[in-house]
Design a protein around this motif. Sequence first.
Motif, PDB file in Angstrom:
ATOM      1  N   MET A   1       1.155  -0.748   0.287  1.00 24.93           N
ATOM      2  CA  MET A   1       0.004  -0.130  -0.240  1.00 24.93           C
ATOM      3  C   MET A   1       0.745   1.267   0.124  1.00 24.93           C
ATOM      4  SD  MET A   1      -2.915   1.033   3.072  1.00 24.93           S
ATOM      5  CE  MET A   1      -3.707   2.840   2.681  1.00 24.93           C
ATOM      6  N   LYS A   2       0.847   2.319  -0.784  1.00 26.18           N
ATOM      7  CA  LYS A   2       1.351   3.471  -0.591  1.00 26.18           C
ATOM      8  C   LYS A   2       1.508   4.174   0.226  1.00 26.18           C
ATOM      9  CE  LYS A   2       3.129   6.876  -4.610  1.00 26.18           C
ATOM     10  NZ  LYS A   2       2.860   7.605  -5.685  1.00 26.18           N
ATOM     11  N   GLN A   3       2.224   4.629   0.939  1.00 31.35           N
ATOM     12  CA  GLN A   3       2.058   5.609   1.918  1.00 31.35           C
ATOM     13  C   GLN A   3       1.720   6.781   1.633  1.00 31.35           C
ATOM     14  OE1 GLN A   3       5.641   4.937   4.189  1.00 31.35           O
ATOM     15  NE2 GLN A   3       4.522   6.817   6.061  1.00 31.35           N
ATOM     16  N   LYS A   4       1.114   7.763   2.548  1.00 28.13           N
ATOM     17  CA  LYS A   4       0.345   8.727   2.019  1.00 28.13           C
ATOM     18  C   LYS A   4       1.002   9.862   3.410  1.00 28.13           C
ATOM     19  CE  LYS A   4      -4.370   8.158   0.205  1.00 28.13           C
ATOM     20  NZ  LYS A   4      -5.662   8.297   1.407  1.00 28.13           N
ATOM     21  N   TYR A   5       1.527  11.509   2.131  1.00 29.52           N
ATOM     22  CA  TYR A   5       2.269  12.274   3.122  1.00 29.52           C
ATOM     23  C   TYR A   5       1.604  13.555   3.180  1.00 29.52           C
ATOM     24  CZ  TYR A   5       6.408   9.083   2.580  1.00 29.52           C
ATOM     25  OH  TYR A   5       7.085   8.239   2.705  1.00 29.52           O
ATOM     26  N   TYR A   6       1.346  14.140   4.315  1.00 30.20           N
ATOM     27  CA  TYR A   6       0.684  15.105   4.612  1.00 30.20           C
ATOM     28  C   TYR A   6       1.322  16.420   4.865  1.00 30.20           C
ATOM     29  CZ  TYR A   6      -2.983  12.191   4.844  1.00 30.20           C
ATOM     30  OH  TYR A   6      -4.016  10.893   4.373  1.00 30.20           O
ATOM     31  N   ASP A   7       1.221  17.624   4.040  1.00 27.09           N
ATOM     32  CA  ASP A   7       2.361  18.861   4.834  1.00 27.09           C
ATOM     33  C   ASP A   7       1.931  19.227   5.622  1.00 27.09           C
ATOM     34  OD1 ASP A   7       3.292  21.042   4.970  1.00 27.09           O
ATOM     35  OD2 ASP A   7       2.588  22.129   3.007  1.00 27.09           O
ATOM     36  N   THR A   8       2.271  19.581   7.372  1.00 26.34           N
ATOM     37  CA  THR A   8       1.863  19.784   8.327  1.00 26.34           C
ATOM     38  C   THR A   8       2.069  21.099   8.498  1.00 26.34           C
ATOM     39  OG1 THR A   8       4.298  18.749   9.718  1.00 26.34           O
ATOM     40  CG2 THR A   8       1.786  17.366   9.300  1.00 26.34           C
ATOM     41  N   ALA A   9       3.545  21.718   7.733  1.00 26.80           N
ATOM     42  CA  ALA A   9       3.838  23.191   7.891  1.00 26.80           C
ATOM     43  C   ALA A   9       1.967  24.239   8.434  1.00 26.80           C
ATOM     44  CB  ALA A   9       4.152  23.609   6.892  1.00 26.80           C
ATOM     45  N   VAL A  10       2.365  25.069   9.275  1.00 27.31           N
ATOM     46  CA  VAL A  10       1.056  26.195   9.400  1.00 27.31           C
ATOM     47  C   VAL A  10       0.964  26.873   7.787  1.00 27.31           C
ATOM     48  CG1 VAL A  10       0.449  27.626  10.869  1.00 27.31           C
ATOM     49  CG2 VAL A  10       1.303  25.767  11.933  1.00 27.31           C
ATOM     50  N   LYS A  11       0.558  26.774   7.653  1.00 29.54           N
ATOM     51  CA  LYS A  11      -0.060  27.831   6.534  1.00 29.54           C
ATOM     52  C   LYS A  11      -0.116  29.705   6.803  1.00 29.54           C
ATOM     53  CE  LYS A  11      -3.005  29.009   2.625  1.00 29.54           C
ATOM     54  NZ  LYS A  11      -4.198  30.188   3.492  1.00 29.54           N
ATOM     55  N   GLN A  12       0.591  30.195   6.337  1.00 32.06           N
ATOM     56  CA  GLN A  12       1.099  31.512   6.181  1.00 32.06           C
ATOM     57  C   GLN A  12      -0.887  32.347   6.185  1.00 32.06           C
ATOM     58  OE1 GLN A  12       3.449  33.757   4.587  1.00 32.06           O
ATOM     59  NE2 GLN A  12       4.363  35.265   6.690  1.00 32.06           N
ATOM     60  N   ALA A  44       2.606  38.930  14.270  1.00 36.51           N
ATOM     61  CA  ALA A  44       1.346  37.523  14.129  1.00 36.51           C
ATOM     62  C   ALA A  44       1.556  36.424  13.727  1.00 36.51           C
ATOM     63  CB  ALA A  44       0.288  37.988  14.049  1.00 36.51           C
ATOM     64  N   GLY A  45       2.431  36.437  12.461  1.00 32.53           N
ATOM     65  CA  GLY A  45       3.036  35.399  11.916  1.00 32.53           C
ATOM     66  C   GLY A  45       2.026  35.394  10.080  1.00 32.53           C
ATOM     67  N   ASP A 116      -4.245  39.722  20.348  1.00 31.65           N
ATOM     68  CA  ASP A 116      -3.295  38.355  19.797  1.00 31.65           C
ATOM     69  C   ASP A 116      -1.968  37.811  20.454  1.00 31.65           C
ATOM     70  OD1 ASP A 116      -4.311  35.722  18.490  1.00 31.65           O
ATOM     71  OD2 ASP A 116      -2.385  36.211  16.777  1.00 31.65           O
ATOM     72  N   ILE A 117      -1.560  39.190  19.433  1.00 31.53           N
ATOM     73  CA  ILE A 117       0.263  39.189  19.766  1.00 31.53           C
ATOM     74  C   ILE A 117       0.155  38.825  21.412  1.00 31.53           C
ATOM     75  CG2 ILE A 117       2.439  40.488  19.682  1.00 31.53           C
ATOM     76  CD1 ILE A 117       0.368  41.894  17.025  1.00 31.53           C
ATOM     77  N   PHE A 118       0.148  39.717  22.215  1.00 33.76           N
ATOM     78  CA  PHE A 118       0.560  39.952  23.773  1.00 33.76           C
ATOM     79  C   PHE A 118       0.044  38.464  23.741  1.00 33.76           C
ATOM     80  CE2 PHE A 118       0.600  44.391  25.494  1.00 33.76           C
ATOM     81  CZ  PHE A 118       0.831  44.730  24.356  1.00 33.76           C
ATOM     82  N   ALA A 119      -0.721  37.752  23.656  1.00 32.20           N
ATOM     83  CA  ALA A 119      -1.332  36.447  24.179  1.00 32.20           C
ATOM     84  C   ALA A 119      -0.344  35.513  23.877  1.00 32.20           C
ATOM     85  CB  ALA A 119      -2.650  35.831  23.395  1.00 32.20           C
ATOM     86  N   GLY A 120       0.624  35.709  22.623  1.00 33.35           N
ATOM     87  CA  GLY A 120       1.203  34.943  22.259  1.00 33.35           C
ATOM     88  C   GLY A 120       2.521  34.934  22.655  1.00 33.35           C
ATOM     89  N   ARG A 121       3.226  36.282  23.311  1.00 35.71           N
ATOM     90  CA  ARG A 121       3.758  37.053  23.583  1.00 35.71           C
ATOM     91  C   ARG A 121       3.986  36.592  25.663  1.00 35.71           C
ATOM     92  NH1 ARG A 121       8.127  39.238  19.917  1.00 35.71           N
ATOM     93  NH2 ARG A 121       6.877  38.015  18.045  1.00 35.71           N
ATOM     94  N   ALA A 122       3.090  36.500  26.219  1.00 39.00           N
ATOM     95  CA  ALA A 122       2.959  36.015  27.771  1.00 39.00           C
ATOM     96  C   ALA A 122       3.390  35.627  28.064  1.00 39.00           C
ATOM     97  CB  ALA A 122       1.604  37.057  28.270  1.00 39.00           C
ATOM     98  N   GLN A 123       4.535  35.555  28.960  1.00 38.22           N
ATOM     99  CA  GLN A 123       5.062  34.019  30.234  1.00 38.22           C
ATOM    100  C   GLN A 123       4.518  33.998  31.449  1.00 38.22           C
ATOM    101  OE1 GLN A 123       6.959  32.513  27.594  1.00 38.22           O
ATOM    102  NE2 GLN A 123       6.922  33.340  26.405  1.00 38.22           N
TER     103      GLN A 123
END
Length: 394
Positions: A1-12, A44-45, A116-123
């Motif tokens: 059976m041929k193995q499937k590959y999926y792109d898991t990179a986060v789309k910009q 924010a990416g 959103d940026i603040f939420a990602g940067r808060a430590q």
Amino acid sequence: MKQKYYDTAVKQEKAILVGVITADETEELEKEYLEELEFLVETAGGKTVKHFTQKLSRPERATYVGTGKLEEIKEYVIAEEIDIVVFDDELSPSQLRNIENELKVKILDRNNLILDIFAGRAQTAQAKTQVELAQLQYMLPRLTRLWTHLERQKGGIGMRGPGESQIETDRRLILNKISLLKEKLKDIDRQNETQRKNRHQLVRAALVGYTNVGKSTIMNMLSKSDVFAENKLFATLDTTVRKVVIENAPFLLSDTVGFIRKLPHHLVECFKSTLDEVREADILIHVVDISHPNFEDQIRTVNETLKDLGAVDKDNITVFNKIDAYQPAETFEGEELKPLTLEDFKQSWMARHNSPAIFISAAKRENIDEFRQLLYDKVKAIHTARYPYDHLLY
């Protein structure tokens, strides 16, 4: 059976920006606001692909921009498969709902993007609590659009639909959560106040300035520490305090969150406890990115924020950073533009109007010794005035 590959990179995500040029704004000013908004999207990416602007006496009450401009934006969103549309001002709940119904994509305003940026940067626990509180305060008046899929019944006693009852339940839950977060912040503030009391014997200096002017780079350079520094807006969100010793003068240096224009009011309120380091500092080191084309506006924004915090009457040093990247204004036609020398900077209006002022490049370590000497003299003067019989500095 041929193995499937999926792109898991986060789309910009692809974004377009929308701004309104009102009577009290120029096209150049709105262009600058949108460039800053583009930098926020990048932080924010996301990736900005186009700017849309419209001249109006004031933003439209229903859709922020006119119906014709909104239709133009809709056509572009469909044609270019845009993921997000970001508006330069805060949108009302009704504007947000109307625009979403028309464009059928994710809609953000400047405030939401900053949160959103603040939420990602808060430590730290404090920063996370402050961001969560600001998010809930932003969300509270916008609850109605979250429940449009639920059934609505006719008005009248005993005729409320599940949509309305769910909104009321959520509103009560959010208000309870806001109350708990405010109590939690009070507890954290009390702990921080105890820590600051223990530091009271040492002279305290605080780095302040617009976001992305190089405060963290200067912090790392002076304290030989490893504070996170990056060419992005709000790279530093948590206040960092380090002990610094220049010659025989020890003092505490704190790196604070950067300021920005159009900063959401409730966000300023939530972060006032973080900025206690600014209010209680003996010396404010106002860092300015001299290579930015509108650094004078940034200086004004910072000074206005300091005024709001009640911290304008403190000992101040203006540090013009990034002199290596400074581009002089155009001169007469045909005349060659020459880079300014350090002596040129010292003779400029910037030095005369911001005394004491120092010109450095933190990244290239230019004129750092003079900066350290100026800081040493300030610390020594405050220390000897506070402790006249302490021979530590003699």
